[in-house]
Enzyme design. Sequence first.
Site, PDB file in Angstrom:
ATOM      1  CG  HIS A   1     -37.273 -34.104  30.393  1.00 22.01           C
ATOM      2  ND1 HIS A   1     -38.583 -34.012  29.969  1.00 22.01           N
ATOM      3  CD2 HIS A   1     -37.153 -33.249  31.431  1.00 22.01           C
ATOM      4  CE1 HIS A   1     -39.221 -33.139  30.719  1.00 22.01           C
ATOM      5  NE2 HIS A   1     -38.376 -32.657  31.626  1.00 22.01           N
TER       6      HIS A   1
ATOM      7  CG  ASP B   1     -39.773 -35.974  27.532  1.00 21.92           C
ATOM      8  OD1 ASP B   1     -39.207 -36.811  28.263  1.00 21.92           O
ATOM      9  OD2 ASP B   1     -39.858 -34.768  27.830  1.00 21.92           O
TER      10      ASP B   1
END
Length: 174
Positions: free
Chosen positions: A83, A128
């Site tokens: 992210h 992630d």
Amino acid sequence: MACGPGDLQSLTSPLSSARLDYQPSIEGPWLRACGQTNVSCRVVKGKLVEVGKWPWQVSILFLGTYICSGSLIHHQWVLTAAHCLQRFKDLSLYSVMVGVHQRPENSTQLPLTRMVIHKDFSNLMSQDIALLKLRDSISWSPFVQPVCLPNIKFKPSIGSMCWVIGWGTTGKKG
């Protein structure tokens, strides 16, 4: 806080079954394995701080401004959260700073040559994870060292002591 002058604290390395595609380079007496800290105490702005507690921590910069932390896993590779890199894929906009403790004066800023974001990453924070490849190979020092990566079967038990490190916020403002 327990600080001693240059105390070497050993962490268990879960890498025993990992396969390496390179010959590890041991460049000094202070680097025996991954996950080693070389803690020394310093006074910064009137407060006692431990320097070298997390020598694998790096600062990821976007246009020269801090955006996320990462961990050194190799002389040229940094592990971070996907992210942190999702908005822009242009490598020239990013750099990594190694050797950062409290202030960046004694650190080195490095350009990148590759960004690898997990193919199943979505904005929902699933998968992630990302890798950044540094343009140049870095040398290990007492304050720049690799973190250990867990064995694929490693699963911490409930109640295990874990650490999350970074320079982000620790709570909501206001």
